[in-house]
Design a protein around this motif. Structure first.
Motif, PDB file in Angstrom:
ATOM      1  N   VAL A 112       0.810  -1.211   0.000  1.00  9.60           N
ATOM      2  CA  VAL A 112       0.000   0.000   0.000  1.00  9.60           C
ATOM      3  C   VAL A 112       0.848   1.267   0.000  1.00  9.60           C
ATOM      4  O   VAL A 112       1.913   1.332   0.629  1.00  9.60           O
ATOM      5  N   ALA A 113       0.360   2.245  -0.720  1.00  9.78           N
ATOM      6  CA  ALA A 113       0.934   3.591  -0.713  1.00  9.78           C
ATOM      7  C   ALA A 113       0.130   4.444   0.259  1.00  9.78           C
ATOM      8  O   ALA A 113      -1.098   4.522   0.160  1.00  9.78           O
ATOM      9  N   GLU A 118       4.550   8.224  -2.872  1.00 11.25           N
ATOM     10  CA  GLU A 118       4.784   6.787  -3.060  1.00 11.25           C
ATOM     11  C   GLU A 118       4.041   6.213  -4.267  1.00 11.25           C
ATOM     12  O   GLU A 118       4.322   5.085  -4.683  1.00 11.25           O
ATOM     13  N   LEU A 119       3.123   6.968  -4.835  1.00  8.22           N
ATOM     14  CA  LEU A 119       2.295   6.426  -5.913  1.00  8.22           C
ATOM     15  C   LEU A 119       3.081   6.053  -7.167  1.00  8.22           C
ATOM     16  O   LEU A 119       2.814   4.994  -7.758  1.00  8.22           O
ATOM     17  N   PRO A 120       4.061   6.871  -7.625  1.00  7.59           N
ATOM     18  CA  PRO A 120       4.828   6.439  -8.802  1.00  7.59           C
ATOM     19  C   PRO A 120       5.575   5.131  -8.575  1.00  7.59           C
ATOM     20  O   PRO A 120       5.620   4.274  -9.467  1.00  7.59           O
ATOM     21  N   GLN A 121       6.144   4.948  -7.378  1.00  8.40           N
ATOM     22  CA  GLN A 121       6.847   3.695  -7.083  1.00  8.40           C
ATOM     23  C   GLN A 121       5.870   2.521  -7.020  1.00  8.40           C
ATOM     24  O   GLN A 121       6.195   1.401  -7.436  1.00  8.40           O
ATOM     25  N   TYR A 126       3.862  -2.415  -9.590  1.00 11.58           N
ATOM     26  CA  TYR A 126       2.782  -3.128 -10.279  1.00 11.58           C
ATOM     27  C   TYR A 126       3.257  -3.609 -11.650  1.00 11.58           C
ATOM     28  O   TYR A 126       3.024  -4.773 -12.032  1.00 11.58           O
ATOM     29  N   GLN A 127       3.950  -2.750 -12.392  1.00 11.84           N
ATOM     30  CA  GLN A 127       4.455  -3.142 -13.706  1.00 11.84           C
ATOM     31  C   GLN A 127       5.488  -4.250 -13.586  1.00 11.84           C
ATOM     32  O   GLN A 127       5.523  -5.172 -14.409  1.00 11.84           O
ATOM     33  N   ASN A 265      11.141   1.791  -0.097  1.00  9.23           N
ATOM     34  CA  ASN A 265      11.963   2.938  -0.489  1.00  9.23           C
ATOM     35  C   ASN A 265      12.955   2.479  -1.545  1.00  9.23           C
ATOM     36  O   ASN A 265      13.804   1.634  -1.264  1.00  9.23           O
ATOM     37  N   PRO A 266      12.901   3.010  -2.782  1.00  7.07           N
ATOM     38  CA  PRO A 266      13.800   2.514  -3.841  1.00  7.07           C
ATOM     39  C   PRO A 266      15.261   2.822  -3.572  1.00  7.07           C
ATOM     40  O   PRO A 266      16.139   2.213  -4.182  1.00  7.07           O
TER      41      PRO A 266
END
Length: 430
Positions: A112-113, A118-121, A126-127, A265-266
């Motif tokens: 969850v974001a 956090e939404l772009p990550q 998902y991709q 966290n990327p």
């Protein structure tokens, strides 16, 4: 060349002087070592196999102290060993549990974001799930609450193939299968010396001397040291990161239905604290990720001076620490401050309070670090003459263990035909 007078296919090990000789020796009684020994026996019926483990039972370290998750593989780079073996491992692990009558559940999880940044990550994750061939579903905030009513999120991902199991039970079943097949499993036996010989390796241990044609190193927290004992270059060093957990009190377990993860966290190589419902019904919260002051330093004040000196003298670790100084400081604060830990959990479930959680057993991630300060991201298999060394097998190694074992066993036949062998593609199985 015949390995012993009675032939290489005998189930009875030969002797040379005081050394008992085997076809294959596996060092390490975690789930990867056990699965590898089983795969060797299935690949080479009649071969003599011994597994050596320094503890008094199996699965005493990474295997028995993890969160018991059957991972889907959503986080891993498409085409990597982790991605391939994890996806296959979900199938083989659940099939093994079915065959052996071991309780498991494919309960799924949500990632969850909780903040707009956090939404772009989350979209990228998902991709990646789609790229890895997984059944993943994007969720709205309302759909997240349908799965986990107490979670506060903007959006989420549902991964249905994620499951839970007790890897201690899986390991115990593997021990029984090994012994039933004629393999020898020795606990309380520490490998202290490895000497390459014309016929393989002489193995000096705390319980006497052995010899084997082929050595497979699955020593986990000590895998780099065992590789060096055998004269191999592990191309990395193990750095121990302790993961600390809390457990929800029984009366508050209803806050969590399955598995709840944050968007990772990327820029930090760990997944962040999350909630995991265990197969026994308990719910664990964690882990954080802090440097342990010993490879088996499960408590905050555990100290092994040799282990700590090795880490602090490692230029790669110093480079890693400089890069992640801010995040590392946050992890240390979360380790010592329950209130800080709770605030991290409240980002996922606002209703959680400090009174709802109690400390429980910690685990240690045996993470390989390259000399340039980068954490080794994939499983790392290093070859040597008549040997193979598993030098990086953190999560999802338990999920992937049966597949890792098969991959190793598939490389070993060359050893039976030649006195030495070498893996291709920089030590990675083809």
């Amino acid at each position: 060349m015949c390995w012993k007078k009675c032939g290489g296919g005998s189930r009875h090990p030969g002797r040379s002087g005081s050394r008992v000789r085997y076809d294959y020796a596996v060092v390490g009684g975690g789930i990867v070592g056990l699965a590898t020994a089983r795969a060797l026996g299935r690949q080479h019926p009649g071969a003599t196999i011994i597994l050596l483990e320094k503890e008094m039972g199996p699965a005493q370290h990474q295997t028995g102290r993890n969160s018991g998750v059957i991972h889907s593989g959503i986080y891993y780079t498409p085409g990597s060993l982790k991605a391939q073996m994890c996806a296959a491992g979900v199938q083989s692990m659940t099939a093994f549990c079915e065959e052996q009558g071991i309780a498991y559940e494919q309960c799924g999880k949500v990632i969850v974001a909780t903040a707009p940044e956090e939404l772009p990550q989350l979209e990228r994750l998902y991709q990646r799930g789609l790229d890895n061939g997984l059944k993943v579903q994007l969720l709205s905030a309302e759909e997240v609450r349908a799965y986990e009513p107490h979670v506060q999120a903007l959006k989420g991902i549902r991964v249905s193939s994620t499951g839970i199991v007790s890897y201690r039970q899986v390991s115990a079943a593997l021990v029984d299968l090994l012994r039933d097949s004629g393999a020898e499993v020795r606990f309380g036996v520490k490998v202290e010396r490895l000497t390459a010989s014309a016929d393989g390796y002489d193995i000096g241990t705390s319980a006497g001397d052995f010899a084997a044609r082929v050595l497979v190193n699955c020593a986990g927290l000590h895998s780099d040291r065992v590789a060096r004992l055998a004269g191999a270059d592990p191309r990395s060093s193990i750095v121990p990161f302790r993961g600390e957990y809390y457990e929800l009190r029984p009366e508050r377990r209803s806050l969590v239905r399955g598995l709840i993860y944050p968007v990772p966290n990327p820029d930090f190589p760990f997944l962040g604290v999350h909630f995991t419902r265990m197969i026994d019904g308990s719910v664990h919260a964690g882990p954080n990720a802090v440097l342990a002051f010993g490879r088996e330093g499960y408590r905050k004040l555990d100290l092994n001076l040799q282990d700590l000196r090795e880490v602090l003298a490692n230029p790669g670790f110093r480079a890693l620490a400089r890069k992640h100084l801010r995040e590392g400081a946050k992890e240390m604060l979360r380790s010592w401050s329950k209130a800080t830990f709770v605030r991290s959990l409240q980002r996922l479930i606002p209703d959680v309070t400090a009174a709802d959680i109690v400390p429980c057993a910690a685990g240690i991630r045996a993470q390989a670090l390259s000399p340039d300060g980068k954490l080794v991201d994939d499983f790392l298999l290093i070859d040597g003459p008549n040997a193979l060394h598993v030098c990086n097998a953190p999560s999802p190694a338990a999920t992937s263990s049966l597949e890792i074992g098969r991959a190793i066993a598939a490389r070993v036949p060359g050893v039976a035909r030649r006195r030495s062998f070498s893996l291709t593609r920089q030590g990675v199985p083809a």
